[in-house]
Design an enzyme around this catalytic site. Sequence first.
Site, mmCIF file in Angstrom:
data_model
loop_
_atom_site.group_PDB
_atom_site.id
_atom_site.type_symbol
_atom_site.label_atom_id
_atom_site.label_comp_id
_atom_site.label_asym_id
_atom_site.label_seq_id
_atom_site.Cartn_x
_atom_site.Cartn_y
_atom_site.Cartn_z
ATOM 1 N N GLY A 11 0.813 -1.206 -0.009
ATOM 2 C CA GLY A 11 -0.098 0.047 -0.045
ATOM 3 C C GLY A 11 0.875 1.144 0.027
ATOM 4 N N ARG A 72 0.848 -4.969 -5.517
ATOM 5 C CA ARG A 72 1.081 -6.369 -4.610
ATOM 6 C C ARG A 72 1.141 -7.382 -5.804
ATOM 7 N NH1 ARG A 72 -3.027 -3.324 -1.013
ATOM 8 N NH2 ARG A 72 -1.826 -2.913 0.867
ATOM 9 N N ASP A 103 5.588 -4.923 6.059
ATOM 10 C CA ASP A 103 6.219 -5.937 6.614
ATOM 11 C C ASP A 103 6.230 -7.061 5.379
ATOM 12 O OD1 ASP A 103 6.863 -5.799 8.885
ATOM 13 O OD2 ASP A 103 4.840 -6.628 9.874
ATOM 14 N N THR A 125 4.427 2.910 5.283
ATOM 15 C CA THR A 125 2.783 2.397 5.351
ATOM 16 C C THR A 125 2.136 3.188 6.368
ATOM 17 O OG1 THR A 125 1.429 0.782 6.386
ATOM 18 C CG2 THR A 125 3.680 0.404 7.240
ATOM 19 N N ASP A 127 -0.088 2.479 8.359
ATOM 20 C CA ASP A 127 -0.661 1.668 9.614
ATOM 21 C C ASP A 127 0.129 1.776 10.608
ATOM 22 O OD1 ASP A 127 -2.611 0.890 7.767
ATOM 23 O OD2 ASP A 127 -1.628 -1.186 7.317
ATOM 24 N N ASP A 129 2.430 -0.338 11.784
ATOM 25 C CA ASP A 129 2.535 -1.719 12.247
ATOM 26 C C ASP A 129 3.692 -2.378 12.161
ATOM 27 O OD1 ASP A 129 2.068 -1.916 9.631
ATOM 28 O OD2 ASP A 129 0.273 -3.321 9.655
ATOM 29 N N ARG A 171 -5.587 -1.772 9.082
ATOM 30 C CA ARG A 171 -5.448 -3.180 9.142
ATOM 31 C C ARG A 171 -5.421 -3.784 10.256
ATOM 32 N NH1 ARG A 171 -2.921 -5.948 4.430
ATOM 33 N NH2 ARG A 171 -2.003 -4.423 3.667
#
Length: 320
Positions: A11, A72, A103, A125, A127, A129, A171
């Site tokens: 993303g 992707r 990741d 990203t 996120d 994360d 996410r």
Amino acid sequence: MKTIGVLTSGGDAPGMNAAIRAVVRTAIENNMHVLGIKNGYEGLMKGDVVEMNLRSVSNIINRGGTILHSARSEGFKTEAGQEKAAEMCKALGIEGLVIIGGDGSFRGAQDLSKRGIVCVGIPGTIDNDIACTDNTIGYDTATNTVMEMVDKVRDTTESHSRCSVIEVMGRDAGYIALYSGIAVGATIILVPEIPYDMEKDVIDVMKRTVATGKRHFVIILAEGCGDAPEMAKEIQEKTGIETRATILGHVQRGGSPTVRDRVLASRMGNYAARVLRYDDRSCIVAEHAGTIVDYPIDKALSMTKQLDIDVYRTAHEISI
Ligand code: ADP
Ligand code: F6P
């Protein structure tokens, strides 16, 4: 002269362009030759590359998205795809690769490094994360975007004495929800890391708050732990308060990056290119307590990070 490649994968996130710019400028300043790889690993397998020079990255530090485009790629997840990508690197003379992504993209980097391509990952990203880094590129911009959007939703929510359930991205992580939720003064913030009970943590809290004179509600729901339309329906049925659902969606991934993201991306991009030039080892670049550091890819991927429970508690205590 050493040749390196740079790609963006997964993303997209605001600030990826600033990172590309820093990689390209640092590499050229340090006597390296840079190829921009289009469409992430998909483009790498096909050899879809462009020569980068100092001017190819002019006027992009302020732009969201990624000039190299992102993708992707299912094909790259296979052994055959990775072999093809490694062979393509060798054919193009690419000795080192900078991978800007999340990741999943770093797992790809881990595979490529085992096939002899030196890979340096940069966390990009919205996120936030990625365990090894305090902040990822794009997260600050996304939370600011959420704040601006929710401020607008709040106006109409207040005028109509309604409840708004606003679903944000992230996410499986609740960083965007928690930090933007505090910034907008949400009554309730729901994140995947902390299980919630609909009756106790949503319906009862709303009823208790109504008793204090409150007439409108903003609930921030992380996408990883619920569905805004479903939740809105249940709230309306159980409280009698007219409730609307808003899914902010991909607006959170766009826009001009904030100062924090531009600076973080510039520092990480500069660091990554210098690692390839002077150290020649695979790693993931990270931010730790304001300093740019790096970790071996295996270690970076095995790390975990927790949402700060103190921050969550603060949000909870001041939201009523
Ligand atoms: P992100 O990098 O943002 O986490 P994805 O999880 O979609 O995004 O991963 C981006 C790309 O990285 C995938 O499309 C795929 O090509 C590659 N990738 C993801 N997981 C793996 C894996 N386990 N092994 C090799 N490549 C992977
Ligand atoms: O990882 C970034 C992210 O925007 C997540 O927050 C979200 O779940 C996902 O990507 C959306 O992916 P897509 O762009 O494929 O809809």
